[in-house]
Scaffold this motif. Structure first.
Motif, PDB file in Angstrom:
ATOM      1  N   GLY A 289      53.666 -52.329  58.205  1.00 27.63           N
ATOM      2  CA  GLY A 289      54.100 -53.114  59.352  1.00 27.63           C
ATOM      3  C   GLY A 289      53.064 -54.135  59.771  1.00 27.63           C
ATOM      4  O   GLY A 289      53.396 -55.243  60.207  1.00 27.63           O
ATOM      5  N   LEU A 290      51.793 -53.775  59.613  1.00 31.25           N
ATOM      6  CA  LEU A 290      50.705 -54.697  59.935  1.00 31.25           C
ATOM      7  C   LEU A 290      50.729 -55.913  59.011  1.00 31.25           C
ATOM      8  O   LEU A 290      50.439 -57.031  59.438  1.00 31.25           O
ATOM      9  CB  LEU A 290      49.361 -53.983  59.827  1.00 31.25           C
ATOM     10  N   PHE A 291      51.075 -55.694  57.739  1.00 32.05           N
ATOM     11  CA  PHE A 291      51.179 -56.811  56.797  1.00 32.05           C
ATOM     12  C   PHE A 291      52.287 -57.767  57.224  1.00 32.05           C
ATOM     13  O   PHE A 291      52.128 -58.977  57.152  1.00 32.05           O
ATOM     14  CB  PHE A 291      51.477 -56.282  55.386  1.00 32.05           C
ATOM     15  N   VAL A 292      53.413 -57.212  57.643  1.00 30.29           N
ATOM     16  CA  VAL A 292      54.525 -58.053  58.097  1.00 30.29           C
ATOM     17  C   VAL A 292      54.113 -58.863  59.317  1.00 30.29           C
ATOM     18  O   VAL A 292      54.390 -60.063  59.413  1.00 30.29           O
ATOM     19  CB  VAL A 292      55.764 -57.193  58.402  1.00 30.29           C
TER      20      VAL A 292
ATOM     21  N   VAL B   2      54.874 -59.201  66.558  1.00 30.89           N
ATOM     22  CA  VAL B   2      54.951 -57.757  66.776  1.00 30.89           C
ATOM     23  C   VAL B   2      56.370 -57.357  67.168  1.00 30.89           C
ATOM     24  O   VAL B   2      56.873 -56.310  66.736  1.00 30.89           O
ATOM     25  CB  VAL B   2      53.931 -57.314  67.848  1.00 30.89           C
ATOM     26  N   ALA B   3      57.053 -58.174  67.961  1.00 27.77           N
ATOM     27  CA  ALA B   3      58.425 -57.862  68.359  1.00 27.77           C
ATOM     28  C   ALA B   3      59.334 -57.769  67.133  1.00 27.77           C
ATOM     29  O   ALA B   3      60.131 -56.825  67.014  1.00 27.77           O
ATOM     30  CB  ALA B   3      58.946 -58.919  69.335  1.00 27.77           C
ATOM     31  N   TYR B   4      59.224 -58.736  66.213  1.00 26.50           N
ATOM     32  CA  TYR B   4      60.025 -58.680  64.990  1.00 26.50           C
ATOM     33  C   TYR B   4      59.675 -57.451  64.155  1.00 26.50           C
ATOM     34  O   TYR B   4      60.566 -56.773  63.619  1.00 26.50           O
ATOM     35  CB  TYR B   4      59.800 -59.943  64.154  1.00 26.50           C
ATOM     36  N   THR B   5      58.397 -57.162  64.024  1.00 25.67           N
ATOM     37  CA  THR B   5      57.965 -56.038  63.203  1.00 25.67           C
ATOM     38  C   THR B   5      58.481 -54.722  63.763  1.00 25.67           C
ATOM     39  O   THR B   5      59.030 -53.884  63.034  1.00 25.67           O
ATOM     40  CB  THR B   5      56.431 -55.994  63.107  1.00 25.67           C
ATOM     41  N   LEU B   6      58.303 -54.506  65.044  1.00 21.72           N
ATOM     42  CA  LEU B   6      58.700 -53.229  65.629  1.00 21.72           C
ATOM     43  C   LEU B   6      60.204 -53.008  65.548  1.00 21.72           C
ATOM     44  O   LEU B   6      60.659 -51.901  65.222  1.00 21.72           O
ATOM     45  CB  LEU B   6      58.240 -53.166  67.086  1.00 21.72           C
ATOM     46  N   ILE B   7      60.978 -54.025  65.847  1.00 20.02           N
ATOM     47  CA  ILE B   7      62.430 -53.851  65.881  1.00 20.02           C
ATOM     48  C   ILE B   7      63.023 -53.803  64.479  1.00 20.02           C
ATOM     49  O   ILE B   7      63.787 -52.889  64.136  1.00 20.02           O
ATOM     50  CB  ILE B   7      63.084 -54.972  66.708  1.00 20.02           C
TER      51      ILE B   7
ATOM     52  N   SER C  21      50.806 -48.073  67.395  1.00 20.05           N
ATOM     53  CA  SER C  21      51.560 -48.872  66.432  1.00 20.05           C
ATOM     54  C   SER C  21      52.330 -49.982  67.127  1.00 20.05           C
ATOM     55  O   SER C  21      52.344 -51.127  66.665  1.00 20.05           O
ATOM     56  CB  SER C  21      52.530 -47.963  65.665  1.00 20.05           C
ATOM     57  N   ALA C  22      52.970 -49.659  68.251  1.00 21.12           N
ATOM     58  CA  ALA C  22      53.739 -50.665  68.986  1.00 21.12           C
ATOM     59  C   ALA C  22      52.839 -51.718  69.610  1.00 21.12           C
ATOM     60  O   ALA C  22      53.246 -52.864  69.784  1.00 21.12           O
ATOM     61  CB  ALA C  22      54.584 -49.988  70.066  1.00 21.12           C
ATOM     62  N   LEU C  23      51.618 -51.342  69.936  1.00 20.91           N
ATOM     63  CA  LEU C  23      50.682 -52.288  70.547  1.00 20.91           C
ATOM     64  C   LEU C  23      50.068 -53.223  69.519  1.00 20.91           C
ATOM     65  O   LEU C  23      49.828 -54.397  69.794  1.00 20.91           O
ATOM     66  CB  LEU C  23      49.586 -51.515  71.285  1.00 20.91           C
TER      67      LEU C  23
END
Length: 253
Positions: free
Chosen positions: A158-161, A177-182, A20-22
């Motif tokens: 999260g993938l949509f974001v 990805v940084a914005y999505t994960l955090i 997920s993080a990747l």
């Protein structure tokens, strides 16, 4: 639960959250069905998964804060637009379960991966756009809708974001990805966990293994994303979206 079952939860959480993080989302593809398979009801598994996913955001923060600078305007946009949608979605899912919506979401999620695959240069370079009031208004409206999906469904939001930040605002995959994960991983999932915890039940004794796996997986996946770059993130995004699309269409385990 036995020690062996706790070890299974840890390994599942570690793998799910690393991928997920990747890729920028999709931990629920692996983690949520396993929770149901191990005996939790849909509502309890969803609430427990949301709480565990908060640690994904914490793990990502530990890695990204050393190398990434988040822009205040996008931090505010994701929080102000997304959090009300998450709370609304958390209230809706416990009242109106809808199999047709899952199938439709599965088709749409799989289509994201196909679109990304057919667009080789998508998200490879940072090309800022739509940074005016109108652009933020439309972008925020879409993020509110994605927040509703995040609060009511288990996989892929999260993938949509991530893709929305790439398509609408011109971010590259690594930055998106940084914005999505955090922000999604920590704040959106945190709001969803609180909402579902108030309205439903959480399996607290399962959480230590899930939280530990999420924390390490969030850090490890973020490290790999920064190390490998946009091309690898894009490929992982495409694989995860296709797998989530198939899982949503075929139904839970």
């Amino acid at each position: 639960m036995t020690l062996f079952e706790h070890c299974i939860l840890f390994v599942v959480s570690l793998l799910a959250n690393t991928f997920s993080a990747l890729s920028g989302g999709g931990a629920g593809l692996i983690q949520f069905p396993v929770l149901i398979f191990l005996g939790l009801s849909f509502a309890v598994a969803l609430a427990t998964h949301k709480v565990a996913s908060v640690a994904l955001g914490l793990g990502a923060i530990l890695r990204y804060l050393r190398t990434s600078r988040l822009e205040r305007q996008f931090v505010s946009l994701l929080l102000v637009a997304g959090l009300p949608g998450v709370v609304l979605g958390g209230n809706l899912i416990l009242q109106v379960p809808d199999r047709l919506a899952e199938v439709a979401l599965g088709v749409l999620t799989g289509s994201l991966g196909i679109y990304s695959f057919l667009t080789p240069d998508l998200g490879q370079d940072y090309q800022p756009k739509r940074r005016d009031v109108r652009g933020f208004a439309w972008g925020g409206g879409a993020l509110f809708f994605l927040g509703v999906l995040n609060g009511s469904l288990t996989s892929g939001t999260g993938l949509f974001v991530t893709l929305w930040l790439v398509l609408w605002f011109g971010m590259d995959y690594q930055r998106a990805v940084a914005y999505t994960l955090i922000l999604v991983g920590l704040f959106w999932n945190g709001a969803g966990a609180i909402t579902l915890g108030i309205l439903g039940d959480i399996r607290w004794d399962w959480l230590p293994a899930l939280l530990f796996g999420s924390l390490i997986g969030g850090y490890l996946g973020s490290h790999l994303a920064l190390r490998w770059g946009n091309r690898w993130i894009k490929r992982c995004f495409e694989i995860v979206t296709l797998l989530i699309g198939i899982r949503l269409i075929t139904g839970p385990i």
